[in-house]
Design a protein around this motif. Sequence first.
Motif, PDB file in Angstrom:
ATOM      1  N   LEU A   1      94.650  21.802  17.045  1.00  0.00           N
ATOM      2  CA  LEU A   1      96.048  22.065  16.706  1.00  0.00           C
ATOM      3  C   LEU A   1      96.304  22.117  15.198  1.00  0.00           C
ATOM      4  O   LEU A   1      97.041  22.990  14.728  1.00  0.00           O
ATOM      5  CB  LEU A   1      96.956  21.027  17.366  1.00  0.00           C
ATOM      6  N   PRO A   2      95.727  21.197  14.381  1.00  0.00           N
ATOM      7  CA  PRO A   2      95.949  21.314  12.930  1.00  0.00           C
ATOM      8  C   PRO A   2      95.502  22.658  12.363  1.00  0.00           C
ATOM      9  O   PRO A   2      96.102  23.149  11.403  1.00  0.00           O
ATOM     10  CB  PRO A   2      95.119  20.163  12.356  1.00  0.00           C
ATOM     11  N   LEU A   3      94.454  23.272  12.936  1.00  0.00           N
ATOM     12  CA  LEU A   3      94.012  24.580  12.459  1.00  0.00           C
ATOM     13  C   LEU A   3      95.084  25.635  12.714  1.00  0.00           C
ATOM     14  O   LEU A   3      95.338  26.492  11.864  1.00  0.00           O
ATOM     15  CB  LEU A   3      92.713  24.989  13.157  1.00  0.00           C
ATOM     16  N   LEU A   4      95.708  25.576  13.874  1.00  0.00           N
ATOM     17  CA  LEU A   4      96.781  26.519  14.191  1.00  0.00           C
ATOM     18  C   LEU A   4      97.971  26.298  13.276  1.00  0.00           C
ATOM     19  O   LEU A   4      98.558  27.260  12.749  1.00  0.00           O
ATOM     20  CB  LEU A   4      97.189  26.353  15.652  1.00  0.00           C
ATOM     21  N   ILE A   5      98.340  25.033  13.064  1.00  0.00           N
ATOM     22  CA  ILE A   5      99.460  24.720  12.168  1.00  0.00           C
ATOM     23  C   ILE A   5      99.183  25.254  10.773  1.00  0.00           C
ATOM     24  O   ILE A   5     100.061  25.833  10.114  1.00  0.00           O
ATOM     25  CB  ILE A   5      99.699  23.195  12.123  1.00  0.00           C
ATOM     26  N   CYS A   6      97.955  25.081  10.316  1.00  0.00           N
ATOM     27  CA  CYS A   6      97.560  25.573   8.992  1.00  0.00           C
ATOM     28  C   CYS A   6      97.735  27.084   8.910  1.00  0.00           C
ATOM     29  O   CYS A   6      98.290  27.604   7.935  1.00  0.00           O
ATOM     30  CB  CYS A   6      96.123  25.174   8.718  1.00  0.00           C
ATOM     31  N   ASN A   7      97.283  27.803   9.929  1.00  0.00           N
ATOM     32  CA  ASN A   7      97.428  29.255   9.950  1.00  0.00           C
ATOM     33  C   ASN A   7      98.882  29.687   9.903  1.00  0.00           C
ATOM     34  O   ASN A   7      99.263  30.615   9.174  1.00  0.00           O
ATOM     35  CB  ASN A   7      96.756  29.821  11.203  1.00  0.00           C
ATOM     36  N   LEU A   8      99.711  29.037  10.705  1.00  0.00           N
ATOM     37  CA  LEU A   8     101.130  29.394  10.754  1.00  0.00           C
ATOM     38  C   LEU A   8     101.807  29.149   9.410  1.00  0.00           C
ATOM     39  O   LEU A   8     102.607  29.958   8.938  1.00  0.00           O
ATOM     40  CB  LEU A   8     101.823  28.595  11.859  1.00  0.00           C
ATOM     41  N   ASN A   9     101.494  28.020   8.784  1.00  0.00           N
ATOM     42  CA  ASN A   9     102.104  27.709   7.495  1.00  0.00           C
ATOM     43  C   ASN A   9     101.608  28.640   6.394  1.00  0.00           C
ATOM     44  O   ASN A   9     102.369  29.033   5.501  1.00  0.00           O
ATOM     45  CB  ASN A   9     101.843  26.254   7.125  1.00  0.00           C
ATOM     46  N   LYS A  10     100.329  28.985   6.429  1.00  0.00           N
ATOM     47  CA  LYS A  10      99.792  29.926   5.433  1.00  0.00           C
ATOM     48  C   LYS A  10     100.456  31.294   5.575  1.00  0.00           C
ATOM     49  O   LYS A  10     100.789  31.936   4.584  1.00  0.00           O
ATOM     50  CB  LYS A  10      98.279  30.063   5.594  1.00  0.00           C
ATOM     51  N   LYS A  11     100.631  31.737   6.808  1.00  0.00           N
ATOM     52  CA  LYS A  11     101.281  33.023   7.040  1.00  0.00           C
ATOM     53  C   LYS A  11     102.712  33.002   6.531  1.00  0.00           C
ATOM     54  O   LYS A  11     103.187  33.962   5.913  1.00  0.00           O
ATOM     55  CB  LYS A  11     101.261  33.340   8.542  1.00  0.00           C
ATOM     56  N   ALA A  12     103.415  31.897   6.740  1.00  0.00           N
ATOM     57  CA  ALA A  12     104.808  31.787   6.307  1.00  0.00           C
ATOM     58  C   ALA A  12     104.931  31.791   4.791  1.00  0.00           C
ATOM     59  O   ALA A  12     105.875  32.345   4.230  1.00  0.00           O
ATOM     60  CB  ALA A  12     105.437  30.515   6.876  1.00  0.00           C
ATOM     61  N   MET A  13     103.969  31.177   4.110  1.00  0.00           N
ATOM     62  CA  MET A  13     104.048  31.067   2.650  1.00  0.00           C
ATOM     63  C   MET A  13     103.524  32.310   1.941  1.00  0.00           C
ATOM     64  O   MET A  13     103.920  32.590   0.812  1.00  0.00           O
ATOM     65  CB  MET A  13     103.253  29.853   2.174  1.00  0.00           C
ATOM     66  N   GLY A  14     102.603  33.028   2.569  1.00  0.00           N
ATOM     67  CA  GLY A  14     102.053  34.212   1.921  1.00  0.00           C
ATOM     68  C   GLY A  14     100.953  33.864   0.949  1.00  0.00           C
ATOM     69  O   GLY A  14     100.281  32.833   1.048  1.00  0.00           O
ATOM     70  N   LYS A  15     100.778  34.709  -0.047  1.00  0.00           N
ATOM     71  CA  LYS A  15      99.654  34.582  -0.975  1.00  0.00           C
ATOM     72  C   LYS A  15      99.705  33.326  -1.837  1.00  0.00           C
ATOM     73  O   LYS A  15      98.683  32.896  -2.373  1.00  0.00           O
ATOM     74  CB  LYS A  15      99.576  35.819  -1.868  1.00  0.00           C
ATOM     75  N   GLU A  16     100.884  32.753  -2.014  1.00  0.00           N
ATOM     76  CA  GLU A  16     100.968  31.579  -2.889  1.00  0.00           C
ATOM     77  C   GLU A  16     100.381  30.328  -2.241  1.00  0.00           C
ATOM     78  O   GLU A  16     100.143  29.324  -2.915  1.00  0.00           O
ATOM     79  CB  GLU A  16     102.425  31.303  -3.275  1.00  0.00           C
ATOM     80  N   ALA A  17     100.130  30.340  -0.944  1.00  0.00           N
ATOM     81  CA  ALA A  17      99.605  29.162  -0.262  1.00  0.00           C
ATOM     82  C   ALA A  17      98.146  28.922  -0.617  1.00  0.00           C
ATOM     83  O   ALA A  17      97.342  29.850  -0.653  1.00  0.00           O
ATOM     84  CB  ALA A  17      99.756  29.327   1.251  1.00  0.00           C
ATOM     85  N   LEU A  18      97.806  27.676  -0.863  1.00  0.00           N
ATOM     86  CA  LEU A  18      96.427  27.257  -1.096  1.00  0.00           C
ATOM     87  C   LEU A  18      96.132  26.105  -0.151  1.00  0.00           C
ATOM     88  O   LEU A  18      96.874  25.121  -0.109  1.00  0.00           O
ATOM     89  CB  LEU A  18      96.228  26.807  -2.550  1.00  0.00           C
ATOM     90  N   THR A  19      95.060  26.242   0.624  1.00  0.00           N
ATOM     91  CA  THR A  19      94.736  25.232   1.627  1.00  0.00           C
ATOM     92  C   THR A  19      93.584  24.356   1.145  1.00  0.00           C
ATOM     93  O   THR A  19      92.553  24.857   0.705  1.00  0.00           O
ATOM     94  CB  THR A  19      94.348  25.886   2.961  1.00  0.00           C
ATOM     95  N   VAL A  20      93.796  23.040   1.249  1.00  0.00           N
ATOM     96  CA  VAL A  20      92.785  22.063   0.856  1.00  0.00           C
ATOM     97  C   VAL A  20      92.279  21.378   2.118  1.00  0.00           C
ATOM     98  O   VAL A  20      93.016  20.662   2.794  1.00  0.00           O
ATOM     99  CB  VAL A  20      93.358  21.008  -0.115  1.00  0.00           C
ATOM    100  N   GLY A  21      91.013  21.605   2.463  1.00  0.00           N
ATOM    101  CA  GLY A  21      90.382  20.859   3.544  1.00  0.00           C
ATOM    102  C   GLY A  21      89.845  19.558   2.973  1.00  0.00           C
ATOM    103  O   GLY A  21      89.213  19.554   1.923  1.00  0.00           O
ATOM    104  N   TYR A  22      90.108  18.452   3.649  1.00  0.00           N
ATOM    105  CA  TYR A  22      89.673  17.167   3.101  1.00  0.00           C
ATOM    106  C   TYR A  22      88.898  16.384   4.145  1.00  0.00           C
ATOM    107  O   TYR A  22      89.112  16.514   5.359  1.00  0.00           O
ATOM    108  CB  TYR A  22      90.869  16.353   2.604  1.00  0.00           C
TER     109      TYR A  22
END
Length: 521
Positions: free
Chosen positions: A166-187
């Motif tokens: 589920l966190p992977l799906l949430i990450c995808n949805l949020n990245k799509k909503a933010m567009g190119k300015e989104a940067l994802t940090v895997g920790y």
Amino acid sequence: MLCCEQKALHAHTFCTAKTHTHSEHRGRNMGGVRGILLDSSVLLPSAGDDVSGDAVLRSGADFLLRKLLYSKIPTECLLQETAKTYTCPIFYLSLQDDISSEVSRVWEDNGGCFIHVVSSFREDLYHGSGWLKVIVGSAEKRPSNDFEYVVATGMSSISIHKLEELPLLICNLNKKAMGKEALTVGYVMKPSREEDFAKRGAFPLCPTQNGLIFLPLNYGLPMSSQLKLVDAVLHKATDEILAIDMDSPSEFSDRVTFTTNLQELQRNIKLQLDCCVIDPFNNIFPILDRLKIQQILIGLETVNIQGRHKIRAPHFLKVDSFDEPNLDQRLAEANLSLPNIVKPQVACGVSDAHSMAIVFKVDHYKDLNVPLPAVVQEYVDHSAVLYKFYALGGKIFYAIKKSIPNADTLMNLFAEKGLKPLHFDSLKSLPVAKEGLSANSCQVDLELVNGAADWLRRTLDLTIFGFDVVVQEGTGDHVIVDVNYLPSFKEVPDDVAIPAFWDALKEKIVSGKSKQPTETS
């Protein structure tokens, strides 16, 4: 210079850091995931589940609830006991209730996506118009890019195999909503450390004010597919060390044995050429070796300015055996007078890395119980005051703590015991002074230390690190007695430290992307 308060612990900052309110976090998440509703069918085990007899939750539920607890995404549970355990709000609803209407009375709807998570045998449960239904446990075969497909097409439902996805799906949805300015940090780090960071708000699943999305990496899922979602990997590799062989003549990277999980992460990172690692594993190796760090700190001489206090490394000596017949001569040649602090050369990652001793007489070295090889370090009289500095990118913070008394005080305290070596674990039982902080606690030269922090950042090429400074009585020398990687910086207030933490990560990612070759280059 900042003034100091006379108290056991006081945090300060060199810089002005913008704080982020809760409303700012919510505003940044507009268009992304606005709320998550967890049905009891995905949390509680059913008769057909392969779980132990005393299991309270289904497989993966504990992992998911702990991630959502500090995600800054509103999460509701359709049950009572589990919700109490994880402080989630509770809804009492039947299958006939209009879930979307009921939840909307609680959640603020500013657009974006609401997720309703149900099990495969409850997939007919009504979830409301405009919601995304996530069906867990479906046998349906999914394409590898189906998360992206759902985001792109606006589908109303998707099937996943495990709750941990589920966190992977949430990450995808949020990245799509933010567009190119989104940067994802895997920790990835050990659970206790991750929770310490997460409960301070450091790892939200919803976007931060400066455009970061944090994704918990899960070794139970294919690592390669997870890394394709992230722009950077934040790790605490020192949590994943099994052994360090200081006697090996090979490169230091070959002396360290990591867990199979971290080795898997390293292998997959090498396949993601555009993934920024915070920080590269080779950069943290000097932090693992107290001898190497001492040798690096000698270079602080370039920071000092004529006519002012100097900042320096302590005098030191590597010892391979405490039975050396000419040890007293070697100590004298290294400018080491008694007492000394003796530390294992291995600085972290193994169980006895913090097993140390204070030695008052040369004869005491013969039976000393400190792991070898060891580093003998100068004992600096510093009025029992220690300055803990934290470098978060270009911002420097510090806290003042009580420390070990001066040598004469310490020797008087233990004289009646025959001045035997004082053994202690620096993480648990540091023999600190009982008295309060002295006037010397206001004499740290912040400009001098700031220059040293910049030098350390360039020399070590680390994004987030800490170092301890003591001010020597009489000379005023500022002596760096320890350096560590990715400290908790828990003494710095969250509303200052966490935004600085995010800014440091973003600066590192953006800087790394700017150095990557373009397709035409």
